[in-house]
Design a protein around this motif. Sequence first.
Motif, short mmCIF file in Angstrom:
data_model
loop_
_atom_site.label_atom_id
_atom_site.label_comp_id
_atom_site.label_asym_id
_atom_site.label_seq_id
_atom_site.Cartn_x
_atom_site.Cartn_y
_atom_site.Cartn_z
N ILE A 88 27.12 -0.12 26.95
CA ILE A 88 28.18 0.16 25.99
C ILE A 88 28.40 -1.11 25.17
CG2 ILE A 88 30.63 0.73 25.71
CD1 ILE A 88 30.37 2.21 28.45
N ILE A 89 28.34 -1.00 23.85
CA ILE A 89 28.41 -2.19 22.99
C ILE A 89 29.71 -2.18 22.19
CG2 ILE A 89 27.25 -3.52 21.20
CD1 ILE A 89 24.64 -2.19 22.00
N VAL A 116 27.13 3.03 21.12
CA VAL A 116 27.83 2.19 20.15
C VAL A 116 29.01 2.98 19.60
CG1 VAL A 116 25.73 0.93 19.55
CG2 VAL A 116 26.37 2.93 18.21
N PHE A 117 30.13 2.30 19.36
CA PHE A 117 31.32 3.02 18.91
C PHE A 117 32.17 2.14 18.02
CE2 PHE A 117 32.82 0.56 22.44
CZ PHE A 117 34.18 0.34 22.22
N ASP A 118 33.11 2.78 17.34
CA ASP A 118 34.04 2.07 16.49
C ASP A 118 35.34 1.82 17.26
OD1 ASP A 118 32.41 2.09 14.17
OD2 ASP A 118 33.00 4.16 13.76
N HIS A 119 35.79 0.57 17.27
CA HIS A 119 37.10 0.27 17.85
C HIS A 119 38.20 0.96 17.04
CE1 HIS A 119 36.20 -2.56 21.01
NE2 HIS A 119 35.41 -3.26 20.21
N ALA A 142 38.45 4.69 28.53
CA ALA A 142 38.13 6.10 28.25
C ALA A 142 36.64 6.26 27.93
CB ALA A 142 38.98 6.60 27.09
N ILE A 143 36.07 5.27 27.25
CA ILE A 143 34.66 5.34 26.89
C ILE A 143 33.78 5.19 28.13
CG2 ILE A 143 32.83 4.02 25.73
CD1 ILE A 143 34.93 3.60 23.45
N VAL A 144 34.10 4.23 28.99
CA VAL A 144 33.32 4.05 30.21
C VAL A 144 33.37 5.31 31.07
CG1 VAL A 144 33.13 2.75 32.37
CG2 VAL A 144 33.62 1.54 30.24
N GLU A 145 34.54 5.89 31.18
CA GLU A 145 34.69 7.12 31.98
C GLU A 145 33.84 8.26 31.40
OE1 GLU A 145 38.23 10.13 33.57
OE2 GLU A 145 38.73 8.36 32.38
N THR A 146 33.84 8.38 30.08
CA THR A 146 33.05 9.43 29.44
C THR A 146 31.56 9.21 29.63
OG1 THR A 146 34.76 9.81 27.76
CG2 THR A 146 32.53 10.56 27.25
N ILE A 157 25.42 0.87 34.36
CA ILE A 157 26.19 0.76 33.13
C ILE A 157 26.57 -0.70 32.93
CG2 ILE A 157 28.37 1.27 31.96
CD1 ILE A 157 28.27 4.05 33.02
N GLY A 158 26.21 -1.25 31.78
CA GLY A 158 26.62 -2.60 31.41
C GLY A 158 27.46 -2.53 30.15
N ILE A 159 28.25 -3.57 29.91
CA ILE A 159 29.06 -3.64 28.70
C ILE A 159 28.77 -4.96 28.00
CG2 ILE A 159 31.37 -3.54 27.70
CD1 ILE A 159 32.32 -2.12 30.22
N HIS A 160 28.44 -4.86 26.72
CA HIS A 160 28.18 -6.04 25.89
C HIS A 160 29.24 -6.10 24.80
CE1 HIS A 160 26.56 -8.31 22.48
NE2 HIS A 160 25.68 -8.87 23.30
#
Length: 312
Positions: A88-89, A116-119, A142-146, A157-160
């Motif tokens: 997740i970026i 990739v998503f918009d804040h 919410a994004i990680v859960e989805t 799952i990693g987060i950058h």
Amino acid sequence: MKRKIMVFSSLATTLLATAVYGIVMTNKLMYIKQKDPKFIVERETKAQRFNLEWYTSCAKEELIIDSPNGYTLKGIFLKPLETNNTIIICHGVTENKMNSIKYARMFERLGYNTFVFDHRRHGDSGGKTTSYGYYEKFDLAAIVETVRGIVGEAAIIGIHGESMGAATTLLYAGSIRDDADFYIADCAFSDFRELLYRIVKHSIPIDLRITVHIADIIMRMRDGYSFRSVMPIEAVTNIQKPVLFIHSLEDKFILPSMTVEMYAAKKGPKMLKLFETGEHSQSFNENEAEYEQLVASFLNRFISTIHLSEMK
């Protein structure tokens, strides 16, 4: 008596000026001007960090996710690989998800799909204000859960995160849930108040700490949070999963010393890299090959052999 009136008048003027500067500061923070989406795509295309042909042909899914803050978040699940392992970026302030595509291409080479998503208040997502990680961390939850619901519990799952996105990543992991397998924080600030002190230091004619303090009070009334609540340096002490801290020594906006401080505060598995070249948020752009090697080394060091075999 006349002297007392003059002193009182001077004090009142100073307080009024401080309040005015505080309101102006909160306005600039809450409603910071976004970069034009077309400009971002053109910039990334010109720099050969965005390839339209690859993007068009890449398997992908657009997702709309409900934020616990009462709006929708829009993102794109990029699936060039047959894997459930996903990164997740989180982009920086004033940018949007298209700025994250360069990292998506890197993670594809390393064996990961990406989301990739918009804040909030960026790109196609909702939200009225920017809060530099405070509300954004709940959005990230919410994004990680989805994403976890899509890829399954067995997937990595990693987060950058970059800049504000990096601060959001650390705030999420350290104050909500440390449930990703690893985190990469690129040029995050450690203490939002200290960052503001630096920003306004040479731009206002009155005591900057009083101004920031007044702005803090105003922000609590206007947007419901305190600058004191946006401190990744405190959050990192609660993160047990591996964290890769990245910064460039040429960054004059968020000083690399902030990342060094967070690296020192973080317990357990961690790595630190300070690139010699690159201004703010430019470590990847200026050192692409070395950046990718660094991330690969981090993954090889901290992801289990079983997980690595799944990525291949």
